[in-house]
Structure formats: structure tokens, C-alpha cells
Design an enzyme around this catalytic site. Structure first.
Site, PDB file in Angstrom:
ATOM      1  N   LYS A   1      29.185  25.925  -5.053  1.00  0.00           N
ATOM      2  CA  LYS A   1      29.124  26.281  -5.547  1.00  0.00           C
ATOM      3  C   LYS A   1      30.298  25.583  -6.972  1.00  0.00           C
ATOM      4  O   LYS A   1      30.023  25.028  -7.795  1.00  0.00           O
ATOM      5  CB  LYS A   1      28.915  27.701  -6.928  1.00  0.00           C
ATOM      6  CG  LYS A   1      29.562  28.602  -8.258  1.00  0.00           C
ATOM      7  CD  LYS A   1      29.359  29.206  -8.188  1.00  0.00           C
ATOM      8  CE  LYS A   1      30.667  30.259  -7.923  1.00  0.00           C
ATOM      9  NZ  LYS A   1      31.895  30.392  -9.353  1.00  0.00           N
ATOM     10  N   ASN A   2      31.431  26.306  -6.168  1.00  0.00           N
ATOM     11  CA  ASN A   2      33.141  26.107  -6.257  1.00  0.00           C
ATOM     12  C   ASN A   2      33.501  24.739  -6.440  1.00  0.00           C
ATOM     13  O   ASN A   2      34.176  24.020  -7.045  1.00  0.00           O
ATOM     14  CB  ASN A   2      34.097  26.826  -5.798  1.00  0.00           C
ATOM     15  CG  ASN A   2      34.227  28.310  -6.321  1.00  0.00           C
ATOM     16  OD1 ASN A   2      33.266  28.091  -7.336  1.00  0.00           O
ATOM     17  ND2 ASN A   2      34.587  29.081  -5.901  1.00  0.00           N
TER      18      ASN A   2
ATOM     19  N   ARG B   1      33.623  30.264 -16.656  1.00  0.00           N
ATOM     20  CA  ARG B   1      35.033  30.027 -16.566  1.00  0.00           C
ATOM     21  C   ARG B   1      35.433  28.706 -15.704  1.00  0.00           C
ATOM     22  O   ARG B   1      36.569  28.048 -16.274  1.00  0.00           O
ATOM     23  CB  ARG B   1      35.881  31.014 -15.829  1.00  0.00           C
ATOM     24  CG  ARG B   1      36.834  31.536 -16.046  1.00  0.00           C
ATOM     25  CD  ARG B   1      38.029  32.167 -14.876  1.00  0.00           C
ATOM     26  NE  ARG B   1      39.235  30.850 -14.997  1.00  0.00           N
ATOM     27  CZ  ARG B   1      40.433  30.797 -15.374  1.00  0.00           C
ATOM     28  NH1 ARG B   1      40.782  31.927 -16.920  1.00  0.00           N
ATOM     29  NH2 ARG B   1      41.282  30.518 -15.249  1.00  0.00           N
TER      30      ARG B   1
ATOM     31  N   ASP C   1      38.343  37.411 -16.609  1.00  0.00           N
ATOM     32  CA  ASP C   1      36.905  38.372 -15.810  1.00  0.00           C
ATOM     33  C   ASP C   1      37.345  39.164 -15.084  1.00  0.00           C
ATOM     34  O   ASP C   1      38.607  39.912 -15.021  1.00  0.00           O
ATOM     35  CB  ASP C   1      36.232  37.366 -15.548  1.00  0.00           C
ATOM     36  CG  ASP C   1      36.859  36.532 -14.224  1.00  0.00           C
ATOM     37  OD1 ASP C   1      38.394  36.952 -13.307  1.00  0.00           O
ATOM     38  OD2 ASP C   1      36.472  35.323 -13.331  1.00  0.00           O
TER      39      ASP C   1
ATOM     40  N   ASP D   1      38.026  35.142  -0.868  1.00  0.00           N
ATOM     41  CA  ASP D   1      35.996  35.357  -2.112  1.00  0.00           C
ATOM     42  C   ASP D   1      35.697  35.928  -0.966  1.00  0.00           C
ATOM     43  O   ASP D   1      34.286  36.216  -0.808  1.00  0.00           O
ATOM     44  CB  ASP D   1      35.377  34.331  -2.748  1.00  0.00           C
ATOM     45  CG  ASP D   1      35.683  33.643  -3.297  1.00  0.00           C
ATOM     46  OD1 ASP D   1      36.724  33.944  -4.515  1.00  0.00           O
ATOM     47  OD2 ASP D   1      35.730  32.317  -4.124  1.00  0.00           O
TER      48      ASP D   1
ATOM     49  N   ILE E   1      46.417  36.568  -3.521  1.00  0.00           N
ATOM     50  CA  ILE E   1      45.075  35.807  -4.850  1.00  0.00           C
ATOM     51  C   ILE E   1      45.313  36.400  -6.059  1.00  0.00           C
ATOM     52  O   ILE E   1      45.540  36.209  -7.517  1.00  0.00           O
ATOM     53  CB  ILE E   1      44.076  34.800  -4.924  1.00  0.00           C
ATOM     54  CG1 ILE E   1      44.335  34.261  -2.943  1.00  0.00           C
ATOM     55  CG2 ILE E   1      44.161  33.828  -5.776  1.00  0.00           C
ATOM     56  CD1 ILE E   1      45.082  33.429  -2.889  1.00  0.00           C
TER      57      ILE E   1
HETATM   58  C1  UD1 Z   1      39.021  29.014  -7.557  1.00  0.00           C
HETATM   59  C2  UD1 Z   1      37.481  29.542  -7.495  1.00  0.00           C
HETATM   60  C3  UD1 Z   1      37.571  31.091  -6.829  1.00  0.00           C
HETATM   61  C4  UD1 Z   1      38.532  30.984  -6.487  1.00  0.00           C
HETATM   62  C5  UD1 Z   1      39.840  30.545  -6.575  1.00  0.00           C
HETATM   63  C6  UD1 Z   1      40.911  31.360  -5.023  1.00  0.00           C
HETATM   64  C7  UD1 Z   1      36.080  28.396  -8.476  1.00  0.00           C
HETATM   65  C8  UD1 Z   1      35.281  28.141 -10.324  1.00  0.00           C
HETATM   66  N1  UD1 Z   1      36.609  29.346  -8.722  1.00  0.00           N
HETATM   67  O1  UD1 Z   1      39.389  30.167  -8.965  1.00  0.00           O
HETATM   68  O2  UD1 Z   1      36.167  31.162  -6.367  1.00  0.00           O
HETATM   69  O3  UD1 Z   1      38.707  32.942  -5.693  1.00  0.00           O
HETATM   70  O4  UD1 Z   1      39.799  29.443  -6.749  1.00  0.00           O
HETATM   71  O5  UD1 Z   1      40.321  30.365  -4.042  1.00  0.00           O
HETATM   72  O6  UD1 Z   1      36.699  27.219  -7.771  1.00  0.00           O
HETATM   73  N2  UD1 Z   1      46.805  31.247 -11.469  1.00  0.00           N
HETATM   74  C9  UD1 Z   1      47.891  30.981 -12.793  1.00  0.00           C
HETATM   75  N3  UD1 Z   1      48.078  29.543 -13.496  1.00  0.00           N
HETATM   76  C10 UD1 Z   1      47.010  28.821 -13.665  1.00  0.00           C
HETATM   77  C11 UD1 Z   1      46.474  28.620 -12.691  1.00  0.00           C
HETATM   78  C12 UD1 Z   1      46.115  29.959 -11.769  1.00  0.00           C
HETATM   79  O7  UD1 Z   1      49.012  31.932 -12.994  1.00  0.00           O
HETATM   80  O8  UD1 Z   1      47.487  27.503 -14.730  1.00  0.00           O
HETATM   81  C13 UD1 Z   1      46.792  31.900 -11.475  1.00  0.00           C
HETATM   82  C14 UD1 Z   1      45.572  32.493 -11.170  1.00  0.00           C
HETATM   83  O9  UD1 Z   1      45.794  33.789 -12.210  1.00  0.00           O
HETATM   84  C15 UD1 Z   1      45.241  33.477 -10.385  1.00  0.00           C
HETATM   85  C16 UD1 Z   1      45.482  32.750  -8.725  1.00  0.00           C
HETATM   86  O10 UD1 Z   1      46.882  31.415 -10.102  1.00  0.00           O
HETATM   87  O11 UD1 Z   1      45.931  34.434 -10.029  1.00  0.00           O
HETATM   88  C17 UD1 Z   1      45.319  31.354  -8.239  1.00  0.00           C
HETATM   89  O12 UD1 Z   1      44.413  31.027  -9.244  1.00  0.00           O
HETATM   90  P1  UD1 Z   1      43.166  29.201  -8.455  1.00  0.00           P
HETATM   91  O13 UD1 Z   1      43.797  28.766  -7.464  1.00  0.00           O
HETATM   92  O14 UD1 Z   1      43.227  28.757  -9.866  1.00  0.00           O
HETATM   93  O15 UD1 Z   1      42.034  29.950  -8.977  1.00  0.00           O
HETATM   94  P2  UD1 Z   1      40.560  29.611  -9.650  1.00  0.00           P
HETATM   95  O16 UD1 Z   1      40.399  27.958  -9.469  1.00  0.00           O
HETATM   96  O17 UD1 Z   1      40.406  29.642 -10.859  1.00  0.00           O
END
Ligand code: UD1
Length: 426
Positions: free
Chosen positions: A22-23, A92, A116, A307, A329
Site C-alpha cells: 500500500k505504502n 494522508r 491522525d 508499522d 517515530i
Molecule cells: C510513512 C508510511 C507509514 C510509516 C511511516 C514510517 C505511507 C503512506 N505511510 O508515513 O505507514 O509508518 O512512513 O515508516 O507511506 N515528520 C515531520 N515533518 C515532516 C515529515 C515527517 O515532523 O515534514 C515526522 C512525522 O510526524 C513522524 C516522522 O517524521 O513523526 C516520520 O514520518 P514519515 O517518515 O514522513 O512518515 P510518513 O511518510 O508520514
């Protein structure tokens, strides 16, 4: 609304086949926007998120055809640049259209997806990275409005944290930027490699995906062409089945999975006492005794995936001994722990640590699923609880696990999907 009725005491045995991640596929669908014409994605899971992403792409002007396992996206010469809230709020990951839209159109207006159940999930690194490439971003009336009227220019982007989403957005924007972009401290997840592979097939020049430094040499707009791409297998779904096999003292062969993407989680299962056999195109997990407690610390890939944290908490609730689980995370990812406690689990949390004291048995109870992975963890706990566990709000689980109930039953579990009668009285 539906719920799952899970009878405890099953031993899972047999085979499951894993679909694409999915991701990954959601980002591959966004990447299709970069080239005019027909892109075909295969190994696509049958989950609602794909429908939501398809609806968003249609809103941007694409024709999208969904058949089991395949998505065909026809991207027009002229795209719309606005991703409205009604479509973004359901998903998202729709934020990942931001990079491709700015790259192709020089502008994008994408609704802010909001937080979320697992944490705040900022976007600052996405916009800061795009700013380095020359796109200004403003937040107005719930939208991010990004603009690069003179096109994007290659630059070095240093990420504060190896964010998966920010790496993807910056990567997709950089493929059409003028000059060379370097993303430093980039995310290294297999889904990033999958996206880079597809971009390369489309004609992009990307090197280093899967390492912390990704280098992208921009190509002129219009020089990318659509492609056909097979989505990488879903390592989180595969890992969930691995834990289910170990917890139920079962024997499950997981096909169409890549054990290299699960080295640390599988190694933890071996520490817990499971046998893990690597096969061509999959792996087999068997266990004949009560698991031993295993400590977990979530980290960006190749660290332990956040995850899979709920599944390993489920495993530890019935393990011999105590375990410490550290979540690095997402700050709110222990919210579901109270539901585990309703099943008799002994868990205490303090900040981003959870201490779990394994018990010989859990006892079935009604519990609520807060998000995809927490929901799956509760189903696993239900499989080993005495009596019946009712998991509500399963629409979350359905977002990540196509055919979960059917596959569980094929492996010997007794799980029923049924309407949630609570809602009939409202
Ligand atoms: C993706 C996955 C999710 C997985 C995560 C980490 C998808 C749709 N989802 O989420 O299932 O759990 O990777 O492996 O692919 N952050 C910031 N600022 C930013 C970007 C991120 O503060 O600009 C923080 C987030 O709040 C979080 C952390 O960084 O605490 C990790 O986020 P990120 O790696 O970006 O995860 P997602 O891409 O949202």
C-alpha cells in the site's frame, strides 16, 4: 460499520500470498502524474486507499481504471493543480501529489491532510525541501499552495529526519528540476527504492535510492514517458503474518514476499523462539512453544518498522518474560495499548516506552481498532485470547489488509466479519 468476531485458540497453518505494498503503490500512482500517457501498475492490493487515490487522480484530470491487481492511469497533457480537502482528508498519502504537480505545472494547491490516530505528522520537511528547489509554499485556508513559476532548480536538501513522505515528494519534484539535486539523510525504505525504480523506467536519472544520499539529475519536462511497473511486496503485511504464525504456535509460508526487507523483524522472531526459513520469493515461520519476550525499538529503515510495533506488542503480551518496546517515530502510537489491556495484557507506558510483562493467557473482550496496524495487532491478540474477541472499527484494518478475514480462516482461524449492531441503535 463492521466488526470482526475472533475466536481464540487457533493454530495458523498453511500459505498466504502477499500483495504489493500500500505504502508504495499510492506513491507510484502519484509518480504517474509526471508523464503524459498510460501508466500500468500491477501487484496492486485491493484496498480502499487505492480507490481514494484514484478519485484524486481523476479530479486532477486523469482517467483511472481499476481491475483486480492492476491500476491503469491515463495522464492528460493538461492537469488540474488542485487536490481538494474532500478527497485528501480520507487519505494522508495524497500529499505525495504535491511534488509531481509542482514539478509538472509549476504550481499545486493541496489540502492539508490533518493529523491522525498515530500522531501529528508534520509536513515541514516536505515544504522546506521543495523550497530548496525553488518552490515557495504558503498555508492558506487549509491548503498548501506551492508555486515555482520559473520551474524548479536542483539543490542539496538535507533532511532533519529521514522522512519517507518528504523523501518521496522531493524525489518526485527533483526529477524534472533543472540541474542536480542531492537528498541527504534520505529515507531508505524499500518503498523509496520501488519509487526510484519506476522513475528510472520512466526516464528519470536517479542514483543512490536505498542509501542515505539520493542524487537526481533533472531531465526536461516532457522527456519522461509512462511505464508499466510491478509494485514491491508489502513487507508490513508479510511481517504481520509472520507474527501471527509465531504467536499461534503455527506454521505459515508467506509467498510473494521479500525477507530481505524484514531482516530485523524476522531476526526478532528467531530470538523469540521461532524457526524462520528463507525461501525463493518468500519465507516460512513456524513455532512450537510459547514465545520469549523480545525488546523492540522502532527506527527508520533498516531499523525496526513502526508499522509492525503493534504486532510485536501483541506477541509480547503472551510471551515468557518482560519486554521493553520503544517507539521513536510516531508519538501517539501507544494509544491502542489500553485496548490490549482490556484483553488482559500487562502493559505500562511512559512517554515513548512501553513495558510488557508476558502472561500465559489473554482473555477475549470487545476492543476498538484505532488505526490499521493497531487493529491488526488486536486481531492477533484475539487469536490467542481465551474465548471471543470482538474488534470494532475494522474499516481501519481493511485499509491495509485486503481479504484479512478470508486468509485467517483459510489458515485455520475462526473469524467472522459482521455488522456492528451498536450503530443500529444510534
Ligand atoms: C510513512 C508510511 C507509514 C510509516 C511511516 C514510517 C505511507 C503512506 N505511510 O508515513 O505507514 O509508518 O512512513 O515508516 O507511506 N515528520 C515531520 N515533518 C515532516 C515529515 C515527517 O515532523 O515534514 C515526522 C512525522 O510526524 C513522524 C516522522 O517524521 O513523526 C516520520 O514520518 P514519515 O517518515 O514522513 O512518515 P510518513 O511518510 O508520514
Amino acid at each position: 460499520m463492521e466488526r470482526f468476531r475472533v475466536m481464540g485458540g487457533a493454530r495458523l497453518a498453511g500459505e498466504v500470498r502477499i500483495d504489493g505494498a500500500k505504502n508504495s503503490v499510492l506513491k507510484l500512482m502519484a509518480a504517474a502524474l509526471l508523464a503524459e500517457g498510460r501508466t500500468t501498475l500491477t501487484n496492486v492490493p485491493e484496498i480502499l486507499d487505492i480507490d481514494y487515490m484514484a478519485a484524486l487522480l481523476r479530479r486532477l484530470g486523469c482517467e483511472v481504471e481499476l481491475t483486480p491487481g492492476t491500476v491503469v492511469i491515463d495522464v492528460p497533457a493538461e492537469l488540474d493543480h488542485e487536490a481538494p480537502y474532500e478527497l485528501v482528508r480520507r487519505l494522508r498519502a495524497s500529499i505525495c501529489v504535491l511534488g509531481p504537480l509542482v514539478a509538472r505545472l509549476g504550481q499545486a494547491k493541496v489540502a492539508l491532510p490533518g493529523g491522525d490516530a498515530i500522531g501529528s505528522r508534520g509536513l515541514d520537511m516536505h515544504t522546506a525541501g521543495l523550497a530548496k528547489l525553488g518552490a515557495t509554499s504558503e498555508s492558506e485556508h487549509g491548503y498548501i499552495i506551492a508555486s515555482a513559476p520559473n520551474g524548479l532548480k536542483g539543490a542539496t536538501v538535507w533532511l532533519d529526519f529521514p522522512s519517507v513522505g518528504a523523501t518521496e515528494n522531493i524525489l518526485m519534484a527533483a526529477v524534472l528540476a533543472d540541474g542536480t539535486t542531492v537528498i541527504d539523510n534520505a529515507a531508505r525504505e524499500p518503498e523509496i527504492v520501488d519509487l526510484a525504480d519506476m522513475l528510472i523506467q520512466m526516464g528519470a536519472k536517479v542514483a543512490g535510492a536505498g542509501t542515505s544520499t539520493i542524487e537526481i539529475e533533472g531531465v526536461p519536462a516532457g522527456s519522461l514517458s509512462p511505464t508499466s511497473h510491478r509494485t514491491v511486496p508489502d513487507r508490513i503485511v508479510a511481517g504481520t503474518w509472520a507474527v501471527a504464525a509465531a504467536m499461534t504456535r503455527g506454521d505459515v509460508t508467506i509467498r510473494n514476499a521479500n525477507p530481505h526487507h524484514l531482516e530485523l523483524p524476522l531476526d526478532k522472531l528467531v530470538t523469540a523462539g521461532a524457526d524462520v526459513e528463507w525461501l525463493a520469493g518468500g519465507f516460512r515461520v513456524s513455532m512450537d512453544r510459547r514465545p520469549e519476550a523480545v525488546d523492540i525499538m522502532t527506527l527508520p529503515y533498516p531499523g525496526f518498522p513502526t508499522d509492525l510495533q503493534p504486532a510485536y506488542i501483541a506477541l509480547n503480551t503472551v510471551a515468557e518474560g518482560s519486554a521493553m518496546v520503544t517507539e521513536n517515530i510516531f508519538e501517539a502510537r501507544f494509544m491502542f495499548v489500553n485496548e490490549m489491556v482490556r484483553l488482559g495484557a500487562e502493559i505500562r507506558t511512559d512517554g515513548h516506552h512501553a513495558v510488557i510483562r508476558g502472561r500465559p493467557h489473554l482473555s477475549g473482550a470487545p476492543v476498538k481498532s484505532h488505526d490499521i496496524r493497531a487493529g491488526a495487532g488486536l486481531v492477533l491478540a484475539g487469536l490467542v485470547a481465551e474465548g471471543e474477541t470482538i474488534v470494532t472499527d475494522v474499516h481501519h484494518i481493511d485499509r491495509g489488509y485486503a481479504g484479512f478475514v478470508e486468509q485467517l480462516n483459510e489458515l485455520g482461524a475462526e473469524v467472522i466479519r459482521e455488522p456492528d449492531p451498536d450503530l443500529f441503535t444510534e
